[in-house]
Design a protein around this motif. Structure first.
Motif, PDB file in Angstrom:
ATOM      1  N   THR A  88      -8.968 -28.940  -1.745  1.00  0.00           N
ATOM      2  CA  THR A  88      -8.010 -28.424  -0.759  1.00  0.00           C
ATOM      3  C   THR A  88      -6.735 -29.248  -0.703  1.00  0.00           C
ATOM      4  OG1 THR A  88      -8.927 -29.757   1.043  1.00  0.00           O
ATOM      5  CG2 THR A  88      -9.865 -27.545   0.709  1.00  0.00           C
ATOM      6  N   TRP A  90      -5.749 -31.754  -3.420  1.00  0.00           N
ATOM      7  CA  TRP A  90      -5.151 -32.154  -4.707  1.00  0.00           C
ATOM      8  C   TRP A  90      -4.152 -31.078  -5.129  1.00  0.00           C
ATOM      9  CZ3 TRP A  90      -5.349 -36.587  -7.426  1.00  0.00           C
ATOM     10  CH2 TRP A  90      -4.757 -36.575  -8.690  1.00  0.00           C
ATOM     11  N   PRO A  91      -2.898 -31.465  -5.384  1.00  0.00           N
ATOM     12  CA  PRO A  91      -1.904 -30.433  -5.715  1.00  0.00           C
ATOM     13  C   PRO A  91      -2.243 -29.714  -7.027  1.00  0.00           C
ATOM     14  CG  PRO A  91      -0.968 -32.658  -5.934  1.00  0.00           C
ATOM     15  CD  PRO A  91      -2.337 -32.836  -5.381  1.00  0.00           C
ATOM     16  N   GLN A 134      -0.629 -27.839  -8.899  1.00  0.00           N
ATOM     17  CA  GLN A 134       0.352 -27.729  -9.990  1.00  0.00           C
ATOM     18  C   GLN A 134       0.194 -28.861 -11.002  1.00  0.00           C
ATOM     19  OE1 GLN A 134       1.084 -28.569  -6.876  1.00  0.00           O
ATOM     20  NE2 GLN A 134       2.934 -29.805  -6.705  1.00  0.00           N
ATOM     21  N   PHE A 135      -0.558 -29.896 -10.625  1.00  0.00           N
ATOM     22  CA  PHE A 135      -0.783 -31.002 -11.556  1.00  0.00           C
ATOM     23  C   PHE A 135      -2.091 -30.790 -12.272  1.00  0.00           C
ATOM     24  CE2 PHE A 135       1.655 -33.141  -8.102  1.00  0.00           C
ATOM     25  CZ  PHE A 135       2.801 -33.356  -8.840  1.00  0.00           C
ATOM     26  N   HIS A 136      -2.039 -30.495 -13.529  1.00  0.00           N
ATOM     27  CA  HIS A 136      -3.286 -30.311 -14.247  1.00  0.00           C
ATOM     28  C   HIS A 136      -3.107 -30.608 -15.716  1.00  0.00           C
ATOM     29  CE1 HIS A 136      -2.075 -26.348 -15.838  1.00  0.00           C
ATOM     30  NE2 HIS A 136      -1.412 -26.280 -14.707  1.00  0.00           N
ATOM     31  N   ILE A 137      -4.222 -30.762 -16.401  1.00  0.00           N
ATOM     32  CA  ILE A 137      -4.222 -31.148 -17.796  1.00  0.00           C
ATOM     33  C   ILE A 137      -4.581 -29.964 -18.690  1.00  0.00           C
ATOM     34  CG2 ILE A 137      -5.285 -32.704 -19.498  1.00  0.00           C
ATOM     35  CD1 ILE A 137      -3.585 -34.101 -17.407  1.00  0.00           C
ATOM     36  N   GLY A 138      -5.505 -29.155 -18.242  1.00  0.00           N
ATOM     37  CA  GLY A 138      -5.954 -28.027 -19.040  1.00  0.00           C
ATOM     38  C   GLY A 138      -4.829 -27.020 -19.271  1.00  0.00           C
ATOM     39  N   ALA A 139      -5.015 -26.199 -20.280  1.00  0.00           N
ATOM     40  CA  ALA A 139      -4.001 -25.203 -20.608  1.00  0.00           C
ATOM     41  C   ALA A 139      -3.891 -24.134 -19.521  1.00  0.00           C
ATOM     42  CB  ALA A 139      -4.320 -24.554 -21.951  1.00  0.00           C
ATOM     43  N   ASP A 143      -4.134 -22.534 -15.601  1.00  0.00           N
ATOM     44  CA  ASP A 143      -3.895 -22.979 -14.239  1.00  0.00           C
ATOM     45  C   ASP A 143      -5.228 -23.351 -13.580  1.00  0.00           C
ATOM     46  OD1 ASP A 143      -1.215 -22.652 -14.460  1.00  0.00           O
ATOM     47  OD2 ASP A 143      -1.173 -20.656 -13.555  1.00  0.00           O
ATOM     48  N   TRP A 195      -2.831 -37.277 -23.479  1.00  0.00           N
ATOM     49  CA  TRP A 195      -3.192 -36.202 -22.546  1.00  0.00           C
ATOM     50  C   TRP A 195      -4.526 -35.569 -22.913  1.00  0.00           C
ATOM     51  CZ3 TRP A 195      -0.019 -35.601 -18.278  1.00  0.00           C
ATOM     52  CH2 TRP A 195       1.175 -36.333 -18.337  1.00  0.00           C
ATOM     53  N   GLU A 232       5.547 -30.839 -17.636  1.00  0.00           N
ATOM     54  CA  GLU A 232       4.145 -30.408 -17.693  1.00  0.00           C
ATOM     55  C   GLU A 232       3.906 -29.385 -18.803  1.00  0.00           C
ATOM     56  OE1 GLU A 232       2.783 -29.511 -13.789  1.00  0.00           O
ATOM     57  OE2 GLU A 232       3.266 -31.520 -13.104  1.00  0.00           O
ATOM     58  N   ARG A 245       1.423 -29.938 -22.444  1.00  0.00           N
ATOM     59  CA  ARG A 245       0.427 -29.049 -23.070  1.00  0.00           C
ATOM     60  C   ARG A 245       0.671 -28.927 -24.567  1.00  0.00           C
ATOM     61  NH1 ARG A 245       0.015 -24.184 -18.601  1.00  0.00           N
ATOM     62  NH2 ARG A 245       0.465 -25.499 -16.815  1.00  0.00           N
ATOM     63  N   TRP A 273       4.067 -39.756 -14.393  1.00  0.00           N
ATOM     64  CA  TRP A 273       3.595 -38.461 -13.876  1.00  0.00           C
ATOM     65  C   TRP A 273       2.611 -38.683 -12.730  1.00  0.00           C
ATOM     66  CZ3 TRP A 273      -1.334 -35.974 -14.489  1.00  0.00           C
ATOM     67  CH2 TRP A 273      -1.339 -34.600 -14.218  1.00  0.00           C
ATOM     68  N   GLN A 293      -4.527 -32.242   5.248  1.00  0.00           N
ATOM     69  CA  GLN A 293      -5.809 -31.557   5.239  1.00  0.00           C
ATOM     70  C   GLN A 293      -6.817 -32.243   6.155  1.00  0.00           C
ATOM     71  OE1 GLN A 293      -6.450 -28.723   3.867  1.00  0.00           O
ATOM     72  NE2 GLN A 293      -8.628 -28.680   4.413  1.00  0.00           N
TER      73      GLN A 293
END
Lengths: 160, 120
Positions: A33, A35-36, A38-43, A45, A93, B22, B26, B82, B97
């Motif tokens: 709930t 953790w933003p 928009q920040f991610h590692i996977g291809a 969303d 990454w 970002e 990728r 980052w 939250q």
């Protein structure tokens, strides 16, 4: 003898108008709930961020396409006062399963009165991650990390 | 969140720049590919790439007639920068939250008769 120059940790602290038990519960159990996304590692969303509540538990993202991308593991689980977990996404990454190449995140939770708490977070040991040769060279060559970042700031100002 | 200098915020504080960063995390992209993926103009993409490049986070190489941009190979620098931004946003989100969901402050569904205006 350790010839790897340490990189400074990222630190942060927040004061909360909630009891320490609640702070710990939200930090760990409700990480999805806050953790933003928009920040991610996977291809793909992010559909969900999951932290499994036990020593050895996985910390990972699940994509909207149901793919999973590991971020780290839980090393210390001491509710409601302390959790240590790893960040094992390296400088390329990619997830690195080698635990000796893991950076660590420690979160400490302490009471500050009956309904107040303070949470201190430290993300450290970046020098353990693979992919840092150039930054190490820059640090050893003089000036260090702070100067490097000042260089960033200057170039941003110059070219903004 | 403590940062060592303003570099991290300066470079990735801009939402478009962060989005470009970002996307490049990728896979490497050309300016046109980035423009196709983002709601900003091609000149704007180019300008942001220049800032990222000058800041040491991004490098480019020629590939035929195109220029391909990618994150700098010494990626731990980029990764730490980052993550500094990630943690700032994350801890702000965590605080909101945690305080929004505290059991003692949640409205009691049987307590409508005693509702009070939020501001006096």
């Amino acid at each position: 003898m350790n010839d790897v120059a340490p990189l400074p940790p990222i630190t942060g602290s927040v004061s909360l108008a909630v009891p320490v038990e609640h702070a710990f519960a939200v930090f760990t159990g409700d990480i999805n709930t806050w953790w933003p996304h928009q920040f991610h590692i996977g291809a793909a969303d992010i559909a969900e961020v999951i932290l499994e509540p036990r020593v050895g538990g996985r910390w990972y993202e699940r994509g909207v396409d149901d793919s999973e991308c590991d971020w780290g593991r839980v090393l210390v689980w001491e509710p409601p006062h302390r959790i240590v977990f790893t960040w094992q996404i390296n400088g390329t990454w990619q997830y690195d399963p080698d635990p000796t190449k893991a950076s660590e995140i420690e979160a400490r939770f302490r009471s500050d009165g009956d309904h107040q708490s303070i949470v201190d977070v430290e993300h450290r040991l970046f020098e353990r991650l693979d992919g840092g040769d150039a930054i190490r060279g820059a640090i050893n060559g003089g000036g260090g990390w702070a100067l490097l970042l000042e260089g960033y700031a200057t170039s941003v100002k110059d070219h903004a | 969140m403590e940062t060592n200098g303003e570099g991290a915020l300066g470079l990735l504080g801009d939402p478009s720049r962060r989005a470009i960063f970002e996307l490049l995390a990728r896979h490497p992209c050309s300016v046109q590919e980035l423009t196709d993926l983002l709601p900003i103009s091609r000149p704007a993409v180019s300008q942001h790439l220049k800032v990222l490049k000058d800041g040491g986070l991004v490098v480019s190489r020629a590939e035929g007639t195109r220029r391909i941009y990618q994150l700098r190979p010494d990626g731990v620098t980029a990764l730490r920068t980052w993550l500094d931004g990630v943690w700032q946003d994350a801890l702000t989100g965590f605080q909101k939250q945690a305080e929004a969901s505290t059991p003692g402050l949640e409205p009691d569904p049987n307590d409508h008769l005693n509702d009070e205006p939020e501001e006096r």
